[in-house]
Design a protein around this motif. Structure first.
Motif, PDB file in Angstrom:
ATOM      1  N   LEU A 236       1.146 114.039  22.854  1.00 24.70           N
ATOM      2  CA  LEU A 236       1.931 113.304  23.842  1.00 24.70           C
ATOM      3  C   LEU A 236       3.428 113.445  23.600  1.00 24.70           C
ATOM      4  N   SER A 237       3.850 113.504  22.348  1.00 24.88           N
ATOM      5  CA  SER A 237       5.282 113.589  22.071  1.00 24.88           C
ATOM      6  C   SER A 237       5.882 114.875  22.631  1.00 24.88           C
ATOM      7  N   ALA A 238       5.089 115.940  22.679  1.00 33.04           N
ATOM      8  CA  ALA A 238       5.591 117.225  23.170  1.00 33.04           C
ATOM      9  C   ALA A 238       5.787 117.227  24.680  1.00 33.04           C
ATOM     10  N   ILE A 239       5.024 116.385  25.396  1.00 33.88           N
ATOM     11  CA  ILE A 239       5.083 116.424  26.868  1.00 33.88           C
ATOM     12  C   ILE A 239       5.444 115.073  27.477  1.00 33.88           C
ATOM     13  N   PHE A 240       5.875 114.130  26.646  1.00 36.15           N
ATOM     14  CA  PHE A 240       6.058 112.760  27.119  1.00 36.15           C
ATOM     15  C   PHE A 240       6.953 112.677  28.357  1.00 36.15           C
ATOM     16  N   VAL A 241       8.117 113.307  28.312  1.00 30.16           N
ATOM     17  CA  VAL A 241       9.052 113.216  29.435  1.00 30.16           C
ATOM     18  C   VAL A 241       8.539 113.994  30.641  1.00 30.16           C
ATOM     19  N   ILE A 296      -5.146 106.036  23.801  1.00 35.19           N
ATOM     20  CA  ILE A 296      -5.677 107.176  24.557  1.00 35.19           C
ATOM     21  C   ILE A 296      -6.498 106.705  25.745  1.00 35.19           C
ATOM     22  N   VAL A 297      -7.297 105.662  25.551  1.00 39.19           N
ATOM     23  CA  VAL A 297      -8.072 105.103  26.663  1.00 39.19           C
ATOM     24  C   VAL A 297      -7.138 104.620  27.776  1.00 39.19           C
ATOM     25  N   LEU A 298      -6.081 103.909  27.399  1.00 41.72           N
ATOM     26  CA  LEU A 298      -5.123 103.416  28.390  1.00 41.72           C
ATOM     27  C   LEU A 298      -4.405 104.565  29.106  1.00 41.72           C
ATOM     28  N   LEU A 299      -4.192 105.660  28.394  1.00 40.78           N
ATOM     29  CA  LEU A 299      -3.493 106.810  28.986  1.00 40.78           C
ATOM     30  C   LEU A 299      -4.254 107.417  30.155  1.00 40.78           C
ATOM     31  N   THR A 300      -5.563 107.271  30.164  1.00 37.32           N
ATOM     32  CA  THR A 300      -6.363 107.912  31.205  1.00 37.32           C
ATOM     33  C   THR A 300      -6.115 107.316  32.593  1.00 37.32           C
ATOM     34  N   PHE A 301      -5.633 106.079  32.626  1.00 30.43           N
ATOM     35  CA  PHE A 301      -5.376 105.481  33.946  1.00 30.43           C
ATOM     36  C   PHE A 301      -4.028 104.757  34.022  1.00 30.43           C
ATOM     37  N   SER A 302      -3.216 104.886  32.989  1.00 33.17           N
ATOM     38  CA  SER A 302      -1.966 104.132  32.933  1.00 33.17           C
ATOM     39  C   SER A 302      -0.928 104.634  33.933  1.00 33.17           C
ATOM     40  N   LYS A 303      -0.112 103.702  34.390  1.00 33.08           N
ATOM     41  CA  LYS A 303       1.016 104.020  35.261  1.00 33.08           C
ATOM     42  C   LYS A 303       2.206 103.169  34.826  1.00 33.08           C
ATOM     43  N   GLY A 304       3.398 103.634  35.147  1.00 33.38           N
ATOM     44  CA  GLY A 304       4.595 102.859  34.866  1.00 33.38           C
ATOM     45  C   GLY A 304       4.786 102.588  33.397  1.00 33.38           C
ATOM     46  N   ILE A 305       5.124 101.341  33.080  1.00 31.35           N
ATOM     47  CA  ILE A 305       5.485 100.955  31.726  1.00 31.35           C
ATOM     48  C   ILE A 305       4.313 101.084  30.756  1.00 31.35           C
ATOM     49  N   VAL A 306       3.073 100.985  31.260  1.00 29.76           N
ATOM     50  CA  VAL A 306       1.910 101.093  30.385  1.00 29.76           C
ATOM     51  C   VAL A 306       1.869 102.475  29.729  1.00 29.76           C
ATOM     52  N   TYR A 307       2.243 103.493  30.488  1.00 31.77           N
ATOM     53  CA  TYR A 307       2.297 104.856  29.942  1.00 31.77           C
ATOM     54  C   TYR A 307       3.279 104.919  28.772  1.00 31.77           C
ATOM     55  N   VAL A 308       4.417 104.294  28.930  1.00 33.60           N
ATOM     56  CA  VAL A 308       5.437 104.278  27.874  1.00 33.60           C
ATOM     57  C   VAL A 308       4.941 103.491  26.667  1.00 33.60           C
ATOM     58  N   VAL A 309       4.277 102.369  26.908  1.00 31.70           N
ATOM     59  CA  VAL A 309       3.739 101.550  25.821  1.00 31.70           C
ATOM     60  C   VAL A 309       2.708 102.339  25.009  1.00 31.70           C
ATOM     61  N   CYS A 310       1.912 103.155  25.694  1.00 30.33           N
ATOM     62  CA  CYS A 310       0.932 103.989  24.984  1.00 30.33           C
ATOM     63  C   CYS A 310       1.633 104.923  23.997  1.00 30.33           C
ATOM     64  N   PHE A 311       2.754 105.493  24.426  1.00 30.87           N
ATOM     65  CA  PHE A 311       3.515 106.372  23.540  1.00 30.87           C
ATOM     66  C   PHE A 311       4.065 105.585  22.361  1.00 30.87           C
ATOM     67  N   TRP A 312       4.492 104.363  22.613  1.00 28.39           N
ATOM     68  CA  TRP A 312       4.992 103.518  21.520  1.00 28.39           C
ATOM     69  C   TRP A 312       3.890 103.226  20.509  1.00 28.39           C
ATOM     70  N   ALA A 360      -2.980 122.262  23.321  1.00 28.06           N
ATOM     71  CA  ALA A 360      -2.284 121.870  24.553  1.00 28.06           C
ATOM     72  C   ALA A 360      -2.173 123.032  25.535  1.00 28.06           C
ATOM     73  N   LYS A 361      -2.108 124.253  25.012  1.00 31.19           N
ATOM     74  CA  LYS A 361      -1.996 125.438  25.878  1.00 31.19           C
ATOM     75  C   LYS A 361      -3.354 125.929  26.350  1.00 31.19           C
ATOM     76  N   ALA A 362      -4.420 125.609  25.578  1.00 32.43           N
ATOM     77  CA  ALA A 362      -5.741 126.139  25.883  1.00 32.43           C
ATOM     78  C   ALA A 362      -6.489 125.344  26.948  1.00 32.43           C
ATOM     79  N   VAL A 363      -6.207 124.050  27.051  1.00 32.33           N
ATOM     80  CA  VAL A 363      -6.914 123.202  28.022  1.00 32.33           C
ATOM     81  C   VAL A 363      -5.902 122.390  28.822  1.00 32.33           C
ATOM     82  N   ASN A 364      -6.374 121.751  29.904  1.00 35.35           N
ATOM     83  CA  ASN A 364      -5.455 120.911  30.679  1.00 35.35           C
ATOM     84  C   ASN A 364      -5.153 119.619  29.923  1.00 35.35           C
ATOM     85  N   THR A 365      -4.145 118.910  30.391  1.00 29.29           N
ATOM     86  CA  THR A 365      -3.660 117.732  29.670  1.00 29.29           C
ATOM     87  C   THR A 365      -4.724 116.655  29.522  1.00 29.29           C
ATOM     88  N   SER A 366      -5.465 116.380  30.579  1.00 31.46           N
ATOM     89  CA  SER A 366      -6.492 115.338  30.533  1.00 31.46           C
ATOM     90  C   SER A 366      -7.558 115.656  29.486  1.00 31.46           C
TER      91      SER A 366
END
Length: 394
Positions: A236-241, A296-312, A360-366
């Protein structure tokens, strides 16, 4: 003697204040792309090589501690880092591949050597408070990234890529002299009568050579634990932004999220490592894996600030893992040659860090996130497979 170890801890903290430079590579990378006129993936290769050679440097530092003083190893390590940065600043714009050696190899090996010495000394000087001492030192390393990010950004704006690296080379050279003059190993027999028990009991294993480690079942389990703890954060750190932008998040929020993530790493390094002195290293690692899976579970459906919190959350556990693994390692493999055993277990970190880039290059992000979650679950099982300390571990 207690005053001596507090002095060593203070000096280790000062030495760590410059070590977070490697974490600022995302700030430097655009300038590298511009200077050498190369694409992003080419500009990221020196950092990938750095991560791999950092592990090698850890091993070199650990082996050298058997025959050479830690002062000498500190000096050599910092001078390699200074040489790496300075020689990078001398590269012509037509030779981007030169960074593979100057930045990736010289800086990576030097950084690994210094990191290994500092961590090993914390393990040896504080056998009764390994989690606290390691947590403080590595928390400062995380703080250094927060401090160096705005400084590096200012220098890059005012002096460019080459000027910034020359400034940092001088700083590393100065710290090299300071580290050589201050850091030392404890005397023979130091705290030999200390007998840990309870949550922080230690194994009867005493691994002093690589062969000892390779013949010990716990070594393989520990390396696998380290391997399993890394992929989710690195991914996630490599593609966060970029990934967050594709989800419609505001770039200002994402940039702020990166800054806070650095502080979360610091918090994880201190809180989880220090807490491991109370709840045990296995308990601390199980906590890290549980939080990782939740994120990781939250990342599968997170939007907005929840996505950022997952990274934290992932940043918090990544920091906690980095600070707890050295203590977990010496608990099981012994601290007589802490530098060597920690460097060998860190092979798991190196393989996971480099392997995640290819994943990360071999498969899609999900799919990559799903695999990272599965690996974290495996990490829980491996951690539970570690024998109970105080029993027959062999």
């Amino acid at each position: 003697m207690k005053n001596s170890r507090i002095f060593i801890l203070a000096c280790g903290i000062i030495c760590s204040l410059i070590m977070g430079f490697a974490y600022t590579y995302s700030i430097v990378q655009p300038y590298i792309m511009d200077y050498f006129s190369i694409a992003s993936y080419m500009a990221s290769l020196p950092y990938t090589i750095f991560l791999a050679l950092f592990v090698v440097g850890n091993y070199v530092g650990g082996v050298m501690q058997k025959k050479h003083s830690v002062k000498m190893i500190m000096l050599i390590g910092y001078l390699l880092m200074a040489a790496g940065l300075f020689s990078t600043s001398l590269l012509p714009s037509s030779a981007p591949a030169g960074m593979w050696f100057t930045y990736g190899t010289l800086l990576g090996i030097g950084d690994g050597m210094v990191y290994n010495v500092i961590i090993a000394m914390m393990q040896k000087w504080f056998p009764d408070k390994k989690g606290l001492a390691t947590g403080i030192t590595l928390a400062v390393l995380g703080v250094s990234a927060t401090i160096l990010s705005p400084l590096s950004s200012t220098w890059l704006t005012n002096y460019g890529f080459t000027g910034t690296f020359r400034i940092l080379a001088v700083i590393f050279a100065v710290v090299a002299v300071f580290g050589m003059l201050t850091i030392k190993a404890p005397p023979a027999g130091y705290m030999a009568d200390y007998k840990p028990s309870g949550a922080v009991a230690v194994s009867k294993n005493t691994c002093t050579t690589a062969r000892d480690c390779f013949r010990c079942r716990e070594y393989y389990l520990l390396s696998l634990v380290y391997f399993c703890a890394i992929p989710a954060f690195v991914l996630l750190s490599a593609i966060f932004v970029s990934y967050g932008t594709s989800r419609g998040l505001d770039k200002t929020l994402l940039v702020t999220g990166v800054s806070v993530a650095s502080l979360m790493q610091v918090a994880g390094r201190f809180l989880i490592s220090t807490g491991s002195d109370k709840i045990g290293r296995k308990g601390a690692m199980l906590l890290c894996f549980a939080i990782t899976i939740l994120a990781i579970v939250l990342l599968t459906f997170s939007k907005g600030i929840v996505y950022v919190v997952c990274f934290w959350l992932l940043s918090f556990t990544y920091g906690g893992t980095a600070a707890t693994m050295p203590s977990l390692t010496t608990d099981y493999l012994g601290s007589e040659n802490a530098g060597l055993v920690c460097s060998l277990v860190m092979i798991g970190f190196g393989v996971a860090s480099v392997g995640t880039s290819f994943l990360a290059k071999a498969v899609n992000t999900s799919m990559a996130f799903i695999l990272a979650g599965v690996i974290a679950i495996v990490g829980i099982l491996v951690t539970l497979a570690l024998p109970k300390l105080g029993k027959a571990e062999q």
